[in-house]
Design a protein around this motif. Structure first.
Motif, short mmCIF file in Angstrom:
data_model
loop_
_atom_site.label_atom_id
_atom_site.label_comp_id
_atom_site.label_asym_id
_atom_site.label_seq_id
_atom_site.Cartn_x
_atom_site.Cartn_y
_atom_site.Cartn_z
N SER A 10 -11.13 12.56 -5.90
CA SER A 10 -10.58 11.21 -6.05
C SER A 10 -9.55 10.91 -4.97
N ALA A 11 -8.64 11.86 -4.75
CA ALA A 11 -7.61 11.68 -3.72
C ALA A 11 -8.24 11.61 -2.33
N ALA A 12 -9.26 12.45 -2.09
CA ALA A 12 -9.92 12.46 -0.78
C ALA A 12 -10.63 11.13 -0.52
N ILE A 13 -11.28 10.58 -1.54
CA ILE A 13 -11.97 9.30 -1.38
C ILE A 13 -10.97 8.20 -1.04
N LEU A 14 -9.83 8.18 -1.72
CA LEU A 14 -8.83 7.16 -1.44
C LEU A 14 -8.24 7.33 -0.04
N PHE A 15 -8.00 8.58 0.36
CA PHE A 15 -7.41 8.84 1.68
C PHE A 15 -8.39 8.43 2.80
N VAL A 16 -9.63 8.85 2.68
CA VAL A 16 -10.62 8.50 3.70
C VAL A 16 -10.93 7.00 3.66
N GLY A 17 -11.06 6.47 2.44
CA GLY A 17 -11.36 5.05 2.29
C GLY A 17 -10.30 4.15 2.89
N LEU A 18 -9.04 4.55 2.74
CA LEU A 18 -7.94 3.78 3.33
C LEU A 18 -8.10 3.69 4.84
N HIS A 19 -8.45 4.80 5.49
CA HIS A 19 -8.60 4.81 6.94
C HIS A 19 -9.86 4.05 7.38
N LEU A 20 -10.91 4.11 6.58
CA LEU A 20 -12.12 3.35 6.92
C LEU A 20 -11.87 1.86 6.81
N ALA A 41 3.63 -0.21 8.09
CA ALA A 41 4.50 0.49 7.15
C ALA A 41 3.76 0.76 5.84
N LEU A 42 3.05 -0.24 5.34
CA LEU A 42 2.30 -0.08 4.09
C LEU A 42 1.20 0.95 4.25
N PHE A 43 0.49 0.90 5.37
CA PHE A 43 -0.58 1.87 5.63
C PHE A 43 -0.02 3.28 5.68
N SER A 44 1.10 3.46 6.36
CA SER A 44 1.70 4.79 6.50
C SER A 44 2.12 5.35 5.14
N VAL A 45 2.71 4.51 4.31
CA VAL A 45 3.16 4.96 2.98
C VAL A 45 1.96 5.35 2.13
N LEU A 46 0.94 4.50 2.09
CA LEU A 46 -0.25 4.80 1.28
C LEU A 46 -0.96 6.05 1.78
N ALA A 47 -1.06 6.20 3.11
CA ALA A 47 -1.73 7.38 3.67
C ALA A 47 -0.96 8.64 3.29
#
Length: 230
Positions: A10-20, A41-47
């Motif tokens: 689940s965490a991997a999907i969110l991490f990769v999905g955010l970058h995609l 800033a938002l992207f960095s925090v979420l990543a």
């Protein structure tokens, strides 16, 4: 899901999905609504949140073997990670038009210097080599989710970043992309560029090897696992 391999997934999907998602029109829409600085800033925090969540989930996941692990497999990261560390140091200490905030370098008279003459994506290759090298000697489901997702993101990140730069920089990016290559040494082998050994220098490989030795010696203390074959 806490303590389960599905938690890592689940965490991997969110991490990769955010970058995609950052390479889709959604990025432009968000930037238009909240501005470039707030978006970054938002992207960095979420990543960071998703990445730390993935690491925490991996540390607490049970071992579910997928393939048998042989002692020789432990030598794969021992021999591969030094290259990844050298690429990492070069990526972080060399002018790189591919990185955010350095796009203006593509307009320089000689935009490709140092490691960029080997590959224009040294950071992605560093991550991909590190992740794939660690995937082989682990052989469990949680490791596939963690290291596999990082390797996938790094390998997909190269064409995605190239496409983004073509879209945003247009004619300025095309000559740089034509002279360099994503695949290491391909542009040099095809005669499109000469390797800038002087630009790479001696201290960057040395710093990468020093960093590797530090991590290697502290591996058991930091991660609870010896990097050497049993």
């Amino acid at each position: 899901m806490v303590g389960a391999t599905e938690h890592v997934l689940s965490a991997a999907i969110l991490f990769v999905g955010l970058h995609l998602l950052a390479s889709t029109p959604l990025r432009a829409a968000l930037v238009g609504r909240i501005g470039e600085s707030r978006y970054r800033a938002l992207f960095s925090v979420l990543a960071a949140v998703f990445f730390l969540w993935m690491l925490w989930a991996y540390a607490n996941a049970p071992f579910e073997p997928v393939w048998p692990v042989a002692p020789w497999m432990a030598w794969v990261p021992v021999l591969t990670v030094p290259v990844a560390m050298i690429l990492l140091v070069c990526a972080l200490t060399t002018r790189n038009p591919s990185l955010a905030g350095m796009e203006a370098a593509v307009r320089e008279p000689n935009p490709a210097v140092g490691m960029m003459t080997v590959t224009r994506h040294p950071l992605f290759w560093a991550i991909a080599l590190w992740a794939l090298a660690h995937l082989i000697p682990n052989g469990d489901m949680a490791s596939i989710y963690l290291f596999g997702s990082l390797a996938l993101l790094a390998l997909l990140g190269m064409p995605m970043q190239d496409h983004k730069k073509f879209r945003t920089l247009g004619a300025d990016w095309a000559p740089y992309a034509l002279r360099t290559s994503a695949i290491p040494f391909l542009a040099a082998a095809q005669g499109r560029i000469a390797i800038d050994w002087r630009g790479i220098g001696w201290w960057r490989p040395l710093a990468g090897l020093v960093l590797y030795v530090i991590v290697l010696m502290g591996h058991r203390h930091l991660f609870g696992v010896s990097p050497f074959p049993a």
